[in-house]
Structures are given as structure tokens and as C-alpha cells.
Design a protein around this motif. Structure first.
Motif, PDB file in Angstrom:
ATOM      1  N   GLN A  69     -65.479  -4.855 -16.926  1.00 54.62           N
ATOM      2  CA  GLN A  69     -65.258  -3.525 -16.356  1.00 54.62           C
ATOM      3  C   GLN A  69     -66.491  -2.686 -16.637  1.00 54.62           C
ATOM      4  O   GLN A  69     -67.159  -2.891 -17.647  1.00 54.62           O
ATOM      5  CB  GLN A  69     -64.015  -2.895 -17.007  1.00 54.62           C
ATOM      6  CG  GLN A  69     -63.688  -1.493 -16.554  1.00 54.62           C
ATOM      7  CD  GLN A  69     -62.365  -1.005 -17.096  1.00 54.62           C
ATOM      8  OE1 GLN A  69     -61.318  -1.473 -16.696  1.00 54.62           O
ATOM      9  NE2 GLN A  69     -62.403  -0.071 -18.026  1.00 54.62           N
ATOM     10  N   PRO A  70     -66.840  -1.722 -15.763  1.00 53.58           N
ATOM     11  CA  PRO A  70     -68.018  -0.879 -16.017  1.00 53.58           C
ATOM     12  C   PRO A  70     -67.959  -0.206 -17.383  1.00 53.58           C
ATOM     13  O   PRO A  70     -66.904   0.293 -17.800  1.00 53.58           O
ATOM     14  CB  PRO A  70     -67.957   0.155 -14.880  1.00 53.58           C
ATOM     15  CG  PRO A  70     -67.225  -0.539 -13.781  1.00 53.58           C
ATOM     16  CD  PRO A  70     -66.228  -1.429 -14.462  1.00 53.58           C
ATOM     17  N   VAL A  71     -69.083  -0.194 -18.062  1.00 54.58           N
ATOM     18  CA  VAL A  71     -69.160   0.399 -19.400  1.00 54.58           C
ATOM     19  C   VAL A  71     -68.894   1.900 -19.324  1.00 54.58           C
ATOM     20  O   VAL A  71     -69.382   2.589 -18.439  1.00 54.58           O
ATOM     21  CB  VAL A  71     -70.547   0.132 -20.023  1.00 54.58           C
ATOM     22  CG1 VAL A  71     -70.659   0.805 -21.385  1.00 54.58           C
ATOM     23  CG2 VAL A  71     -70.796  -1.366 -20.137  1.00 54.58           C
ATOM     24  N   GLY A  72     -68.104   2.396 -20.263  1.00 55.75           N
ATOM     25  CA  GLY A  72     -67.885   3.837 -20.367  1.00 55.75           C
ATOM     26  C   GLY A  72     -66.772   4.389 -19.511  1.00 55.75           C
ATOM     27  O   GLY A  72     -66.516   5.600 -19.534  1.00 55.75           O
ATOM     28  N   LEU A  73     -66.081   3.542 -18.766  1.00 56.08           N
ATOM     29  CA  LEU A  73     -65.061   4.036 -17.844  1.00 56.08           C
ATOM     30  C   LEU A  73     -63.891   4.680 -18.583  1.00 56.08           C
ATOM     31  O   LEU A  73     -63.411   5.747 -18.203  1.00 56.08           O
ATOM     32  CB  LEU A  73     -64.562   2.888 -16.966  1.00 56.08           C
ATOM     33  CG  LEU A  73     -63.807   3.273 -15.695  1.00 56.08           C
ATOM     34  CD1 LEU A  73     -64.658   4.139 -14.783  1.00 56.08           C
ATOM     35  CD2 LEU A  73     -63.345   2.028 -14.954  1.00 56.08           C
ATOM     36  N   TRP A  74     -63.428   4.063 -19.651  1.00 56.86           N
ATOM     37  CA  TRP A  74     -62.288   4.606 -20.384  1.00 56.86           C
ATOM     38  C   TRP A  74     -62.650   5.809 -21.242  1.00 56.86           C
ATOM     39  O   TRP A  74     -61.769   6.538 -21.686  1.00 56.86           O
ATOM     40  CB  TRP A  74     -61.669   3.517 -21.266  1.00 56.86           C
ATOM     41  CG  TRP A  74     -60.730   2.623 -20.509  1.00 56.86           C
ATOM     42  CD1 TRP A  74     -60.719   2.379 -19.171  1.00 56.86           C
ATOM     43  CD2 TRP A  74     -59.671   1.847 -21.065  1.00 56.86           C
ATOM     44  NE1 TRP A  74     -59.739   1.491 -18.845  1.00 56.86           N
ATOM     45  CE2 TRP A  74     -59.072   1.139 -19.989  1.00 56.86           C
ATOM     46  CE3 TRP A  74     -59.181   1.659 -22.351  1.00 56.86           C
ATOM     47  CZ2 TRP A  74     -57.986   0.275 -20.185  1.00 56.86           C
ATOM     48  CZ3 TRP A  74     -58.115   0.796 -22.541  1.00 56.86           C
ATOM     49  CH2 TRP A  74     -57.518   0.121 -21.466  1.00 56.86           C
ATOM     50  N   GLU A  75     -63.954   6.007 -21.476  1.00 51.53           N
ATOM     51  CA  GLU A  75     -64.369   7.140 -22.290  1.00 51.53           C
ATOM     52  C   GLU A  75     -64.002   8.468 -21.641  1.00 51.53           C
ATOM     53  O   GLU A  75     -63.998   9.515 -22.285  1.00 51.53           O
ATOM     54  CB  GLU A  75     -65.880   7.092 -22.551  1.00 51.53           C
ATOM     55  CG  GLU A  75     -66.276   6.269 -23.756  1.00 51.53           C
ATOM     56  CD  GLU A  75     -66.050   4.768 -23.558  1.00 51.53           C
ATOM     57  OE1 GLU A  75     -65.676   4.343 -22.453  1.00 51.53           O
ATOM     58  OE2 GLU A  75     -66.230   4.005 -24.529  1.00 51.53           O
ATOM     59  N   ILE A  76     -63.681   8.424 -20.332  1.00 54.75           N
ATOM     60  CA  ILE A  76     -63.235   9.634 -19.625  1.00 54.75           C
ATOM     61  C   ILE A  76     -62.018  10.217 -20.327  1.00 54.75           C
ATOM     62  O   ILE A  76     -61.840  11.429 -20.397  1.00 54.75           O
ATOM     63  CB  ILE A  76     -62.885   9.293 -18.154  1.00 54.75           C
ATOM     64  CG1 ILE A  76     -64.127   8.812 -17.415  1.00 54.75           C
ATOM     65  CG2 ILE A  76     -62.265  10.485 -17.442  1.00 54.75           C
ATOM     66  CD1 ILE A  76     -63.843   8.268 -16.030  1.00 54.75           C
TER      67      ILE A  76
END
Length: 207
Positions: free
Chosen positions: A37-44
Motif C-alpha cells: 500500500q502507498p506509504v503514509g496513507l494511514w497517517e491521515i
């Protein structure tokens, strides 16, 4: 055989690519898995996502972790529901983003790479093309399709021989490591061909 034409569902498209490349881990049950999965997506949402680093990433899409507020981009692009509400019928769209997913998502590039390795192991290029086409689509290519794919292979092989550094993007995707005894230029050229077949109407549509 007489049913309507339909595009495969989001889960089917990913599973078909994994199955054709023989990467699919057909284990039933168990915990959910976290594929690429693209890095940083869940950091939202102030959370972190650490993809699995084992062959668990090759399990069926049924077992993928789904975060309702940040659904998996590959599934959403192919109209997979966010699961925020009950969905009795999925929307069916056709957008350029879908081609970008199957061309660039590490899961699809890795599946293409594995198919490219298998093709490179064949002595006859035509046999390799037919094998890849059959695995991905369930059909046999006609003579015109074989000619087009052979021309693409020859063009890509010459390009990779001239610029070997261009193979890196194709051969470094995912966890799978290709056989070092094979010519990387040959594997990369076949990987491109496999990826083109994977993005074709014959592979994505049920007719």
C-alpha cells in the motif's frame, strides 16, 4: 457463456494476477493480511500501516485489512466498497486511474515479473507468449496478437540491452527475487509483455 459482459471485481482482478503468476497463497482462514500500500496513507488518521513481510501478502483479497476511513486504494479504484455502509450492488466505472493501478501497483508489477521470469525460462518465445496469455486470460491468442506481442518483446529487449539500468524498476518490485542465472534484460522484456497482457481487455473483462 451467454451472460452479459462484465469487468472482474476489484478482488478478482488482484487474485487473478496472483493466481496466473502462481504467487497466490490459497490458505483458507486465519488472520487478516496487509499487502502493499502507498506509504503514509494511514497517517491521515494518525495510525500506521506496516505491510506484511512474508508470503502472507500473496493471500486472497478476501483477507485484506480494510480500514473504512482509508480503504485500500487498489480495491477502491476498481469500485470496491469502503464498507462504511451496506452495498447491495457495486458501482461499475471505467477510468484512467484503473490502468495506472494495474501498470504501477507493486502487486501487479511483481506478478508480471514472476510471469516474465517463467517466460524467460522457455526456449521458444512464441511458446512463452502463449503460456502467459493463457494463464492471464484463459484464452489462446490469435496470430495477430502473437505478432503484436512478439514485436513488443523485441522492442523492449533491445531497449533494455541498450539501457540495462531501466530493468531495475521492473525487477525490484515486491518481495519475490528472480533467478540470478537468467538474463535480466530478457526477464524485464518479458515482464513488460506480461504486464501488457494483464492490462488487456481479455484479462480484465468476462465475456
Amino acid at each position: 457463456a451467454r451472460g452479459p459482459v462484465n469487468r472482474l471485481t476489484a478482488e478478482m482482478i488482484r487474485d487473478n494476477a496472483l493466481f496466473a503468476s502462481e504467487l497466490l497463497k490459497n490458505k483458507i482462514g486465519g488472520k487478516s493480511v496487509k499487502p502493499y500500500q502507498p506509504v503514509g496513507l494511514w497517517e491521515i488518521n494518525n495510525t500506521t500501516y506496516k505491510p506484511d513481510s512474508t508470503d502472507e501478502v500473496y493471500r486472497r483479497s478476501l483477507y485484506m485489512v480494510i480500514k473504512r476511513s482509508v480503504p485500500h486504494p487498489t480495491l477502491v479504484t476498481f469500485d470496491g466498497p469502503s464498507r462504511s455502509v451496506c452495498t447491495n450492488r457495486r458501482q461499475k466505472t471505467n477510468t484512467p486511474l484503473q490502468a495506472l493501478v494495474t501498470l504501477n501497483d507493486p502487486a501487479f508489477v511483481e506478478a508480471s515479473k514472476v510471469l516474465g521470469e517463467k517466460m524467460a525460462s522457455e526456449k521458444d518465445e512464441k511458446t512463452a507468449l502463449i503460456m502467459a496469455y493463457r494463464k492471464l486470460t484463459g484464452l489462446l491468442p490469435n496470430n495477430k496478437e502473437i505478432q503484436l506481442l512478439t514485436a513488443l518483446f523485441n522492442k523492449e529487449y533491445l531497449k533494455f540491452k541498450q539501457f540495462p539500468q531501466k530493468t531495475k524498476g521492473w525487477l525490484s518490485a515486491g518481495f519475490y527475487k528472480i533467478n540470478e542465472n537468467l538474463d535480466p534484460n530478457l526477464v524485464a522484456a518479458n515482464t513488460v509483455v506480461a504486464n501488457v497482457i494483464m492490462n488487456s481487455d481479455a484479462c480484465l473483462m468476462k465475456r
